[in-house]
Design a protein around this motif. Structure first.
Motif, PDB file in Angstrom:
ATOM      1  N   CYS A  10      49.923   7.807  57.295  1.00 13.29           N
ATOM      2  CA  CYS A  10      50.725   6.689  56.794  1.00 13.29           C
ATOM      3  C   CYS A  10      52.182   6.871  57.044  1.00 13.29           C
ATOM      4  O   CYS A  10      52.790   7.592  56.331  1.00 13.29           O
ATOM      5  N   ASP A  26      55.194  -0.366  55.513  1.00 17.66           N
ATOM      6  CA  ASP A  26      54.545  -1.436  56.269  1.00 17.66           C
ATOM      7  C   ASP A  26      53.941  -1.000  57.598  1.00 17.66           C
ATOM      8  O   ASP A  26      53.249  -1.764  58.235  1.00 17.66           O
ATOM      9  N   LEU A  28      51.821   1.966  59.864  1.00 19.29           N
ATOM     10  CA  LEU A  28      50.867   3.059  59.741  1.00 19.29           C
ATOM     11  C   LEU A  28      50.760   3.781  61.077  1.00 19.29           C
ATOM     12  O   LEU A  28      50.579   3.149  62.110  1.00 19.29           O
ATOM     13  N   THR A 108      50.930  -2.265  62.256  1.00 15.16           N
ATOM     14  CA  THR A 108      51.266  -2.906  60.987  1.00 15.16           C
ATOM     15  C   THR A 108      50.057  -2.818  60.062  1.00 15.16           C
ATOM     16  O   THR A 108      48.925  -2.603  60.522  1.00 15.16           O
ATOM     17  N   ARG A 109      50.297  -3.015  58.788  1.00 17.79           N
ATOM     18  CA  ARG A 109      49.174  -3.015  57.836  1.00 17.79           C
ATOM     19  C   ARG A 109      48.173  -4.110  58.178  1.00 17.79           C
ATOM     20  O   ARG A 109      46.983  -3.950  57.955  1.00 17.79           O
ATOM     21  N   ALA A 112      45.568  -2.876  60.441  1.00 18.78           N
ATOM     22  CA  ALA A 112      44.743  -1.783  59.921  1.00 18.78           C
ATOM     23  C   ALA A 112      43.339  -2.267  59.580  1.00 18.78           C
ATOM     24  O   ALA A 112      43.118  -3.452  59.311  1.00 18.78           O
ATOM     25  N   PHE A 121      45.418   3.951  51.074  1.00 24.51           N
ATOM     26  CA  PHE A 121      46.183   4.648  52.083  1.00 24.51           C
ATOM     27  C   PHE A 121      46.874   5.819  51.401  1.00 24.51           C
ATOM     28  O   PHE A 121      47.427   5.670  50.301  1.00 24.51           O
ATOM     29  N   ASP A 124      50.263   5.323  50.114  1.00 26.83           N
ATOM     30  CA  ASP A 124      50.392   4.609  48.847  1.00 26.83           C
ATOM     31  C   ASP A 124      50.208   5.546  47.656  1.00 26.83           C
ATOM     32  O   ASP A 124      50.679   5.249  46.558  1.00 26.83           O
TER      33      ASP A 124
END
Length: 191
Positions: A10, A26, A28, A108-109, A112, A121, A124
């Protein structure tokens, strides 16, 4: 046994509560350019995702040069041992890509893989407050170690680190919204 899978590192890796899967909020990281491959602009990428075939589904990635982020369209993907070999549109010469060795490839997320129930994640989880079941503050989750037996949360508790195995007996609840992880302290964990 719970095992974190190496979903994304991440910028991101994701973890799945109940079985086993870490940078910007935002973006990854899906890989790192390890080296060039041939003279026509291909690169060997060390994947930071547990499903290397994931690169086949990506149409573009973001190259983080350290100074800027550049979107690259993926022209082709093949695999060799534990590496993905990527060719980007518009990069046809080894000299154009060689300077990016060691640089991150991000998504980007939205690109994902969707998370299932009880999947998170790792990025997070980093920074979450860790508390006991009775609400006593233990510290801040600063790292996730991936071991053969099970994954381990590293919690900074004052001046010492507490290692919390990511197993049902220890981690009882995760709330990303509240940035809180609830644990059950086993004998000797705080020693």
């Amino acid at each position: 046994m719970r095992k974190l899978s190496a979903g994304y590192i991440c910028l991101a890796l994701f973890i799945q509560k109940g079985k086993g899967d870490y940078m910007s909020e935002d973006l990854l990281r899906v890989g790192v350019i390890a080296n060039t491959h041939g003279v026509h602009g291909e690169v060997k990428v060390f994947p930071t995702t547990d499903d290397m075939t994931r690169f086949k589904k990506l149409k573009q990635v973001i190259l983080d040069t350290g100074k800027e982020q550049r979107t690259l369209e993926i022209a082709s993907v093949k695999f060799f041992k534990n590496l993905a070999i990527l060719k980007f549109k518009g990069i046809d010469n080894i000299n154009d890509i060689e300077k990016y060795k060691g640089k991150d490839l991000l998504i980007t997320r939205e690109q994902a893989v969707p998370l299932k129930k009880d999947e998170y994640f790792i990025c997070d989880l980093i920074g979450c407050q860790v508390v006991t079941e009775d609400g006593t503050e233990v510290g801040e989750l600063t790292e996730v170690l991936q071991t053969a037996a099970n994954d381990v949360f590293v919690v900074q508790a004052g001046k010492k680190e507490v290692l919390v195995p990511y197993i049902n007996d220890c981690v009882t609840e995760v709330s990303i919204e509240e940035k809180k992880v609830t644990i059950r302290l086993l004998p000797g964990m705080m020693d």
